[in-house]
Enzyme design. Structure first.
Site, mmCIF file in Angstrom:
data_model
loop_
_atom_site.group_PDB
_atom_site.id
_atom_site.type_symbol
_atom_site.label_atom_id
_atom_site.label_comp_id
_atom_site.label_asym_id
_atom_site.label_seq_id
_atom_site.Cartn_x
_atom_site.Cartn_y
_atom_site.Cartn_z
ATOM 1 N N ALA A 17 0.837 -1.208 0.000
ATOM 2 C CA ALA A 17 0.000 0.000 0.000
ATOM 3 C C ALA A 17 0.869 1.254 0.000
ATOM 4 O O ALA A 17 0.674 2.167 -0.820
ATOM 5 C CB ALA A 17 -0.928 -0.011 1.209
ATOM 6 N N SER A 45 3.605 -7.215 5.992
ATOM 7 C CA SER A 45 2.769 -8.384 5.709
ATOM 8 C C SER A 45 2.683 -8.668 4.214
ATOM 9 O O SER A 45 2.576 -9.830 3.813
ATOM 10 C CB SER A 45 1.355 -8.161 6.241
ATOM 11 O OG SER A 45 1.395 -7.939 7.610
ATOM 12 N N SER A 46 2.710 -7.602 3.396
ATOM 13 C CA SER A 46 2.548 -7.828 1.947
ATOM 14 C C SER A 46 3.566 -8.846 1.438
ATOM 15 O O SER A 46 3.247 -9.704 0.612
ATOM 16 C CB SER A 46 2.746 -6.537 1.155
ATOM 17 O OG SER A 46 2.081 -5.469 1.720
ATOM 18 N N TRP A 48 4.776 -11.248 2.848
ATOM 19 C CA TRP A 48 4.532 -12.609 3.336
ATOM 20 C C TRP A 48 3.306 -13.258 2.705
ATOM 21 O O TRP A 48 3.021 -14.430 2.964
ATOM 22 C CB TRP A 48 4.336 -12.588 4.855
ATOM 23 C CG TRP A 48 5.564 -12.204 5.627
ATOM 24 C CD1 TRP A 48 6.719 -11.634 5.128
ATOM 25 C CD2 TRP A 48 5.771 -12.349 7.035
ATOM 26 N NE1 TRP A 48 7.609 -11.410 6.140
ATOM 27 C CE2 TRP A 48 7.061 -11.845 7.324
ATOM 28 C CE3 TRP A 48 4.998 -12.846 8.069
ATOM 29 C CZ2 TRP A 48 7.585 -11.825 8.620
ATOM 30 C CZ3 TRP A 48 5.516 -12.833 9.352
ATOM 31 C CH2 TRP A 48 6.803 -12.331 9.622
ATOM 32 N N ARG A 280 -13.646 -18.442 6.109
ATOM 33 C CA ARG A 280 -12.451 -18.573 6.950
ATOM 34 C C ARG A 280 -12.788 -18.598 8.436
ATOM 35 O O ARG A 280 -12.162 -19.324 9.217
ATOM 36 C CB ARG A 280 -11.522 -17.407 6.621
ATOM 37 C CG ARG A 280 -10.159 -17.561 7.161
ATOM 38 C CD ARG A 280 -9.234 -16.522 6.584
ATOM 39 N NE ARG A 280 -8.729 -16.916 5.277
ATOM 40 C CZ ARG A 280 -7.840 -16.198 4.593
ATOM 41 N NH1 ARG A 280 -7.382 -15.074 5.080
ATOM 42 N NH2 ARG A 280 -7.406 -16.622 3.422
ATOM 43 N N SER A 379 -6.851 -8.380 -0.028
ATOM 44 C CA SER A 379 -6.051 -7.337 0.635
ATOM 45 C C SER A 379 -4.921 -6.818 -0.242
ATOM 46 O O SER A 379 -4.657 -5.616 -0.259
ATOM 47 C CB SER A 379 -5.499 -7.850 1.960
ATOM 48 O OG SER A 379 -5.140 -9.189 1.853
HETATM 49 C C1 SIN Z 1 -3.765 -17.559 2.159
HETATM 50 O O1 SIN Z 1 -2.962 -17.687 1.251
HETATM 51 O O2 SIN Z 1 -4.339 -18.478 2.714
HETATM 52 C C2 SIN Z 1 -4.027 -16.198 2.669
HETATM 53 C C3 SIN Z 1 -4.642 -15.372 1.648
HETATM 54 C C4 SIN Z 1 -5.186 -14.175 2.299
HETATM 55 O O3 SIN Z 1 -5.222 -14.105 3.512
HETATM 56 O O4 SIN Z 1 -5.633 -13.274 1.592
#
Ligand code: SIN
Length: 506
Positions: A17, A45-46, A48, A280, A379
């Site tokens: 971002a 986080s991006s 990862w 999820r 995201s």
């Molecule tokens: C994942 O790869 O399980 C995570 C994907 C996400 O959280 O957008």
């Protein structure tokens, strides 16, 4: 304190971002200063992200279908127009990144290879190297940032406070720079917060533990509106090998047929083909319940992926092997862990917050796209697409008046942070109750009395209080004592009164 005048926007944070905003602001002609505590590509986080970027890229998909899935996942709290603004630029955003050099997986005809993840009605996640999307995408953006003469990056600087003028406009920020944390007040035409989420507030997290909701806390102290601070997403398949943060086993593994089993080998979510791709939050609670019930929870990829594992999911494979676990031979022990923060600083699709001069993008922002439960892989799309828009908007800002003395927040020592993280996972985690949340707030009161109003304590308090006040279950927020979802979906809106904000910071 040293002072510096920067004639352009100041961007705080260097994930997808922040850097997308920086690139667009620079391309719009602005001089951009990016401050971040770590070298680029570290601790955001991006980098990862494993799954990839959700976008309507196939003949059977459309931006409208993507928006509808986004709304359905968000459990009544997605803002439909903002979701459509986002999904409408899905392909364009993936192509913009591909043009920067992001090496998305392609099929024989040159089309984007897409994966299926939970709650998507069709495969839609553009991926890179199986599970390496985040790092590969961000690397392309970092290379473009490095080549852009109008962008300067300080990669040893941590945000300490926002500076405001007498009208409340944000006119800069105080940062602590270098090994001696030298304080510098930077005056800027606008400040774009891209400080990431709040996973570091939880003991069990898949995100960099340095991200503790501090952007949200400092924005709140500046009087910014917050939206839905209680909504945290827990990922059901964090790999449980005693690491902090926990490595992630991407949902795409289940998209390829890996199954969740308990310690007795039974399918955790049923035997139907799509059972493991339920939303999820549902899957996270099933994993949590199996572990709490002493049965354990495992992701079994042996039959569906087997020998393809090292090639198909190299990042997950490497994480397992480093922990001495061969996922071709054994099921992977998993737990639910904090993965994404849906709440945050209320912002529009251009990143504008309720405070003039202050923008928020990426995980620290709550734009209305994710509602109570983010659709997987939305995201990265939001970070890039709305980051770009925020950069263009911030480039047009001309600044404000002289700053008043900036209010900062004290640091929280490590033992107190560890205590807070354990309590957040226990009481503001996958399953919440009034009793647990009250105990958490009592702990926050005690830590604040001892150490002062540290930013992580304020962020934790905002989450815990909103979770206590929401007497229903919705999306990522599950209250064992209020398991029903209310008929009417309502947002939580929080604004700290400025005098209270100033007192909290004293
Ligand atoms: C994942 O790869 O399980 C995570 C994907 C996400 O959280 O957008």
């Amino acid at each position: 304190m040293n002072r510096l005048r920067h004639d352009g926007p100041l961007i705080v944070g260097a994930g997808l971002a922040g850097l997308s905003a920086a690139l667009e602001a620079a391309r719009a002609g602005a001089q951009v200063l990016v401050v971040t505590p770590e070298p680029l590509l570290n601790a955001c986080s991006s980098a990862w992200a494993q799954g990839g970027m959700a976008a309507a890229l196939t003949a059977v998909d459309s931006a409208e279908l993507h928006a509808r899935d986004t709304e359905a996942a968000g459990a009544g709290l997605v803002q439909p127009d903002v979701a459509r603004t986002l999904t409408g630029v899905g392909r364009q955003t993936v192509e913009w990144l591909a043009a920067l050099g992001a090496p998305f997986d392609r099929d024989a005809d040159g089309g984007f290879v897409v994966s299926l993840e939970a709650a998507h009605s069709t495969p839609r996640v553009a991926r890179v190297g199986g599970d390496g999307a985040g790092r590969a995408i961000l690397s392309a953006v970092v290379a473009a940032v490095r080549a852009e003469k109008r962008i300067q990056v300080w990669d040893d600087a941590r945000l300490k406070a926002l500076a405001q003028d007498a009208d409340g406009r944000v006119v800069g920020a105080v940062i602590a720079r270098g090994p001696h944390a030298k304080r510098i007040e930077i005056a800027a035409t606008a400040v774009v917060l891209a400080t990431g989420g709040a996973g570091g507030l939880f003991a069990a997290t898949t995100t960099p533990s340095a991200l503790k909701g501090e952007g949200m806390a400092l924005a709140a102290l500046a009087g910014a509106d917050l939206l839905d601070p209680e909504f945290v997403q827990f990922h059901p398949t964090a790999i449980d090998v005693g690491l902090d943060p926990a490595p992630l086993a991407t949902e795409a593994l289940r998209g390829e047929g890996a199954r969740l089993v308990d310690g007795q080998g039974r399918f955790l979510l049923g035997a139907e083909d799509d059972a493991d791709l339920k939303p999820r939050d549902v899957v996270a609670r099933a994993v949590h319940a199996a572990r709490m019930g002493g049965r354990g929870a495992y992701l079994d990829a042996r039959a569906a992926i087997g020998d393809e594992f090292p090639h198909a999911f190299p990042a997950v494979f490497a994480a397992c092997m480093r922990a001495g676990l061969d996922p071709r031979q054994s099921p992977i022990p998993v737990m639910a862990a904090c993965h994404y923060y849906m709440g945050g600083i209320a912002a529009d699709a251009d990143g504008r917050t309720s405070v003039p001069g202050l923008y928020a993008v990426g995980e620290c922002a709550a734009t209305g796209v994710h509602g109570a439960n983010r659709l997987a892989s939305n995201s990265l799309l939001e970070a890039c697409a709305f980051g770009r828009r925020a950069g263009q908007a911030a480039a047009g800002e001309i600044g404000g008046g002289r700053s008043l003395p900036a209010q900062g927040a004290p640091d929280l020592p490590e033992p107190a942070m560890a205590e807070l993280r354990a309590a957040m996972t226990a009481h503001a985690g996958v399953v919440r109750t009034a009793e647990g949340l009250a105990a958490l707030i009592a702990l926050i009161d005690r830590l604040q009395a001892e150490y002062g109003p540290a930013a992580p304590l304020l962020a934790a308090r905002l989450i815990a209080q909103a979770a206590l006040d929401r007497r229903e279950s919705r999306g990522g927020h599950y209250r064992a004592d209020y398991p029903q979802t209310a008929a009417r979906a309502e947002h939580t809106r929080v604004r700290l009164a400025r005098p209270a904000a100033m007192e909290a910071a004293e």
